[in-house]
Motif scaffolding. Structure first.
Motif, PDB file in Angstrom:
ATOM      1  N   ILE A 121       8.533   3.708   9.201  1.00  0.00           N
ATOM      2  CA  ILE A 121       8.172   5.119   9.067  1.00  0.00           C
ATOM      3  C   ILE A 121       7.156   5.205   7.937  1.00  0.00           C
ATOM      4  CG2 ILE A 121       9.042   7.417   8.524  1.00  0.00           C
ATOM      5  CD1 ILE A 121      11.828   5.852   9.556  1.00  0.00           C
ATOM      6  N   PRO A 122       5.935   5.644   8.235  1.00  0.00           N
ATOM      7  CA  PRO A 122       4.926   5.780   7.185  1.00  0.00           C
ATOM      8  C   PRO A 122       5.357   6.831   6.158  1.00  0.00           C
ATOM      9  CG  PRO A 122       3.935   5.885   9.372  1.00  0.00           C
ATOM     10  CD  PRO A 122       5.412   5.963   9.553  1.00  0.00           C
ATOM     11  N   ARG A 123       5.283   6.479   4.874  1.00  0.00           N
ATOM     12  CA  ARG A 123       5.720   7.395   3.814  1.00  0.00           C
ATOM     13  C   ARG A 123       4.974   8.725   3.846  1.00  0.00           C
ATOM     14  NH1 ARG A 123       9.144   5.207   0.133  1.00  0.00           N
ATOM     15  NH2 ARG A 123       9.181   2.946   0.113  1.00  0.00           N
ATOM     16  N   ALA A 124       3.676   8.681   3.985  1.00  0.00           N
ATOM     17  CA  ALA A 124       2.894   9.919   3.972  1.00  0.00           C
ATOM     18  C   ALA A 124       3.289  10.829   5.134  1.00  0.00           C
ATOM     19  CB  ALA A 124       1.399   9.599   4.015  1.00  0.00           C
ATOM     20  N   ASP A 147       1.583  -5.881  -0.210  1.00  0.00           N
ATOM     21  CA  ASP A 147       1.350  -4.618  -0.911  1.00  0.00           C
ATOM     22  C   ASP A 147       1.386  -3.427   0.034  1.00  0.00           C
ATOM     23  OD1 ASP A 147      -1.102  -6.143  -3.079  1.00  0.00           O
ATOM     24  OD2 ASP A 147       1.068  -6.054  -3.238  1.00  0.00           O
ATOM     25  N   ASP A 148       1.097  -3.642   1.310  1.00  0.00           N
ATOM     26  CA  ASP A 148       1.096  -2.556   2.291  1.00  0.00           C
ATOM     27  C   ASP A 148       2.506  -2.094   2.640  1.00  0.00           C
ATOM     28  OD1 ASP A 148      -1.628  -2.618   2.399  1.00  0.00           O
ATOM     29  OD2 ASP A 148      -1.690  -3.971   4.124  1.00  0.00           O
ATOM     30  N   ARG A 149       3.495  -2.879   2.334  1.00  0.00           N
ATOM     31  CA  ARG A 149       4.869  -2.522   2.683  1.00  0.00           C
ATOM     32  C   ARG A 149       5.325  -1.264   1.965  1.00  0.00           C
ATOM     33  NH1 ARG A 149       7.224  -8.580   2.474  1.00  0.00           N
ATOM     34  NH2 ARG A 149       5.899  -9.374   4.128  1.00  0.00           N
ATOM     35  N   ASP A 150       4.730  -0.959   0.819  1.00  0.00           N
ATOM     36  CA  ASP A 150       5.095   0.247   0.089  1.00  0.00           C
ATOM     37  C   ASP A 150       4.670   1.502   0.833  1.00  0.00           C
ATOM     38  OD1 ASP A 150       4.445  -1.247  -3.143  1.00  0.00           O
ATOM     39  OD2 ASP A 150       6.235  -1.259  -1.910  1.00  0.00           O
ATOM     40  N   ASP A 151       3.787   1.377   1.805  1.00  0.00           N
ATOM     41  CA  ASP A 151       3.305   2.530   2.560  1.00  0.00           C
ATOM     42  C   ASP A 151       4.249   2.933   3.682  1.00  0.00           C
ATOM     43  OD1 ASP A 151       1.079   2.544   0.956  1.00  0.00           O
ATOM     44  OD2 ASP A 151      -0.163   1.463   2.386  1.00  0.00           O
ATOM     45  N   THR A 152       5.240   2.100   3.960  1.00  0.00           N
ATOM     46  CA  THR A 152       6.190   2.396   5.030  1.00  0.00           C
ATOM     47  C   THR A 152       7.620   2.217   4.535  1.00  0.00           C
ATOM     48  OG1 THR A 152       6.210   0.135   5.872  1.00  0.00           O
ATOM     49  CG2 THR A 152       4.589   1.654   6.836  1.00  0.00           C
TER      50      THR A 152
END
Length: 72
Positions: free
Chosen positions: A58-61, A14-19
């Motif tokens: 690359i972190p999305r935020a 689930d953390d993969r969506d953050d990058t």
């Protein structure tokens, strides 16, 4: 000692969506050549996270914040 039913969050799928992978960001920014993309990333301060020598994310935020600073 922890009880056997205790869970520890160490991150996961689930953390993969953050990058994002560099190839995804390259496409979004219109780059086709990796060498020129990485040169731009270094020169313009694109936030790259090196998980090891071969895996970069690359972190999305941070990517969104970087874009907003560049657009201002």
């Amino acid at each position: 000692m922890m009880p056997s039913n205790t869970t520890i969050d160490i991150g996961g799928p689930d953390d993969r969506d953050d990058t994002m992978k560099p190839d995804e960001v390259m496409r979004k920014l219109g780059y086709k050549d990796r060498k020129s993309f990485y040169a731009m990333a270094k020169a313009k301060g694109l936030p790259l996270v090196y998980l090891n020598t071969r895996v970069i994310r690359i972190p999305r935020a941070k990517y969104r914040a970087w874009l907003e600073r560049r657009a201002a």
